[in-house]
Design a protein around this motif. Sequence first.
Motif, short mmCIF file in Angstrom:
data_model
loop_
_atom_site.label_atom_id
_atom_site.label_comp_id
_atom_site.label_asym_id
_atom_site.label_seq_id
_atom_site.Cartn_x
_atom_site.Cartn_y
_atom_site.Cartn_z
N SER A 90 0.83 -1.22 0.00
CA SER A 90 0.00 0.00 0.00
C SER A 90 0.87 1.26 0.00
N LEU A 91 1.79 1.32 -0.94
CA LEU A 91 2.72 2.44 -1.02
C LEU A 91 2.03 3.69 -1.55
N SER A 92 2.32 4.83 -0.92
CA SER A 92 1.92 6.10 -1.50
C SER A 92 2.94 6.47 -2.57
N ALA A 93 2.64 7.48 -3.37
CA ALA A 93 3.56 7.91 -4.42
C ALA A 93 4.88 8.36 -3.82
N ASN A 94 4.82 9.07 -2.69
CA ASN A 94 6.02 9.55 -2.02
C ASN A 94 6.87 8.40 -1.49
N GLU A 95 6.22 7.43 -0.85
CA GLU A 95 6.93 6.27 -0.32
C GLU A 95 7.58 5.46 -1.43
N MET A 96 6.87 5.35 -2.55
CA MET A 96 7.41 4.60 -3.68
C MET A 96 8.70 5.22 -4.17
N ALA B 295 -4.70 5.27 -6.80
CA ALA B 295 -6.06 5.32 -7.33
C ALA B 295 -6.62 3.92 -7.54
N LEU B 296 -5.84 3.05 -8.15
CA LEU B 296 -6.30 1.69 -8.43
C LEU B 296 -6.50 0.89 -7.14
N ALA B 297 -5.64 1.16 -6.15
CA ALA B 297 -5.78 0.47 -4.86
C ALA B 297 -7.01 0.95 -4.10
N ALA B 298 -7.31 2.25 -4.22
CA ALA B 298 -8.40 2.83 -3.44
C ALA B 298 -9.77 2.36 -3.90
N ILE B 299 -9.91 2.07 -5.20
CA ILE B 299 -11.25 1.75 -5.72
C ILE B 299 -11.43 0.26 -6.05
N GLU C 30 -16.12 11.39 -1.40
CA GLU C 30 -15.15 12.41 -1.00
C GLU C 30 -13.95 11.82 -0.28
N ASN C 31 -14.15 10.72 0.45
CA ASN C 31 -13.04 10.14 1.21
C ASN C 31 -11.99 9.48 0.32
N LEU C 32 -12.31 9.33 -0.98
CA LEU C 32 -11.35 8.70 -1.90
C LEU C 32 -10.66 9.73 -2.81
N VAL C 33 -11.08 10.98 -2.73
CA VAL C 33 -10.57 12.00 -3.65
C VAL C 33 -9.05 12.16 -3.55
N VAL C 34 -8.52 12.26 -2.34
CA VAL C 34 -7.09 12.49 -2.15
C VAL C 34 -6.26 11.34 -2.71
N GLU C 35 -6.66 10.11 -2.38
CA GLU C 35 -5.91 8.94 -2.85
C GLU C 35 -5.95 8.81 -4.37
N VAL C 36 -7.12 8.99 -4.93
CA VAL C 36 -7.28 8.85 -6.38
C VAL C 36 -6.50 9.93 -7.13
N HIS D 65 -12.48 -2.15 -4.35
CA HIS D 65 -13.69 -2.77 -3.82
C HIS D 65 -14.93 -1.93 -4.10
N ALA D 66 -14.80 -0.95 -5.01
CA ALA D 66 -15.92 -0.06 -5.30
C ALA D 66 -16.85 -0.69 -6.34
N ASP D 67 -17.87 0.07 -6.69
CA ASP D 67 -18.82 -0.36 -7.71
C ASP D 67 -18.11 -0.55 -9.05
N PRO D 68 -18.42 -1.61 -9.81
CA PRO D 68 -17.73 -1.89 -11.08
C PRO D 68 -17.73 -0.71 -12.05
N ILE D 69 -18.83 0.02 -12.12
CA ILE D 69 -18.90 1.17 -13.02
C ILE D 69 -17.93 2.25 -12.57
N LEU D 70 -17.87 2.51 -11.25
CA LEU D 70 -16.95 3.51 -10.71
C LEU D 70 -15.50 3.07 -10.94
N ILE D 71 -15.23 1.78 -10.76
CA ILE D 71 -13.87 1.26 -11.00
C ILE D 71 -13.45 1.54 -12.43
N GLN D 72 -14.35 1.28 -13.37
CA GLN D 72 -14.04 1.50 -14.78
C GLN D 72 -13.80 2.99 -15.07
N GLN D 73 -14.61 3.85 -14.48
CA GLN D 73 -14.46 5.29 -14.69
C GLN D 73 -13.13 5.80 -14.14
N VAL D 74 -12.78 5.37 -12.92
CA VAL D 74 -11.53 5.81 -12.30
C VAL D 74 -10.33 5.27 -13.06
N GLN D 75 -10.39 3.99 -13.48
CA GLN D 75 -9.29 3.42 -14.24
C GLN D 75 -9.04 4.19 -15.53
#
Length: 496
Positions: free
Chosen positions: A37-43, A438-442, A425-431, A444-454
């Motif tokens: 679960s690395l953040s961009a900074n940690e990576m 972004a891919l890690a945060a969503i 709103e709780n996913l905005v910062v991570e995404v 377990h989300a709704d399949p449609i939302l996963i596709q939109q975020v991807q």
Amino acid sequence: MCRKWVILAIIVLIYLPVSIDATVLHVAIPTLSTDLSLSANEMLWVIDIYSLIMAGLILPMGALGDRIGFKRLMLIGAGIFGIASLFAAFASSAYMLIVARAFLGVGAAMILPATLAGVRNTFLDEKQRNYALGIWGTVGGGGAAFGPLLGGFILEHFSWGAVFLINVPIIILVLILIVSWIPKQQVYTKQTLNLKQALILVSAILMLIYAIKTSIYAFSGSMLLIFALGLCLLFGFVRHQLRTTQPMIDFSLFKNKVISTSIVMAMVAMIALVGFELLLSQELQFVYGYSPLEAGLFILPFMIAICVGGLFTSILMNNFGLRPVATAGMLMCALCFFALARTDFDAQTIQAWVWMALMGISVEIALLSSTAAIMSSVSAEKATAAGAIEGMAYELGAGLGIAIFGLLLSVFYAQSMVLPNTLPENLVVEVSSSIGEALAAIQHADPILIQQVQHAASEAFIHSHSKVLTISGGMFLVLSLFVWRALPAQQKLVDQ
């Protein structure tokens, strides 16, 4: 006679994992981001802490080798490297892996000068020594170039910890061989270590990069204070080096315009090499769904071109001289970056490979022409100091390449990301932070939302990568003009 070549084989064997570890994690970023679960900074810290620690410690560790002998230094360095590899393989958090990578850098900073000293002390005949150094350099360059391919192959069949575990049996074998085959050496107990100054330099570099990286995501007064403290430490380090009679870095060498220009060339070339490879491996996996092995194979033309680029450099320099060759190398890098910024890596595969191969050759021309310029511009007694500075520039360039490319990518990604209206709103910062988060945060989300975020994250990453490559092209274009003006039309060799 046979003993010399056995010692060279031992030196090559211990140097190989050091060079591979500089780049082996590039294709492992998506896997690591998911598992830890690395953040961009940690990576970014996981990747570049290795090179940054090496850059700061490589010079005093060389002096330590003179004091205790390269055999002992190699034994200590190999031991630290082996233990750190074991610790890294079983790291269960980002911070554990960062610490392990830092200790890998400490071990590598001991091993690198020990291997060079081993070659210098074992091969007294100049022709044999040059041949041995050629083998040493080939192993180092090849190991770093093929690190992503090896990492991809390992991740295809094992977990990411195996990337570090493969070092352990090599280290155990090397320790046995060092004790059995390498004789004791003459030591110089009066050799100055400058360890305190090295720690100051490392602290300054880490503070500056930490403050810049963190401020990208959350600017605060404490980050400004850390940045100011890092600048003060760096200023104090340079001031001390200029005043002391036994400096860790011989800054008088920078008065030579050829040397200072060549150092800049070497550092920028390493920034480009490491930064490009890191970002491309992420795009191939995060955006286009390549496996780690497929990503490593995709980058193969770039790796091969780097390995064979030296052949072109020597021929070109012998026929045309330093300034036109170095300038042409910079211009070619600029052209390649501009072209790659407009290339669809998935749909235009052949085109991508052609430009990557040309860029690999161009980067190697820049690296080797800088080395040739430095070695031909100093007297024999200054050659070691100049070579050490160049080695430090290589490692610092590798660390800065990861930091600079990674930070630019993060900034442009956040600016380019178009968030779906249905995103909680709780996913905005991570995404908005990075495509990996972004891919890690969503997941377990709704399949449609996963596709939109991807889709949104992929588009933002491609756009951001293109911007970073365009900026890199501009940087090389400016550098080519600087190199043409700074280098003399005719390179004058210093009497040896």
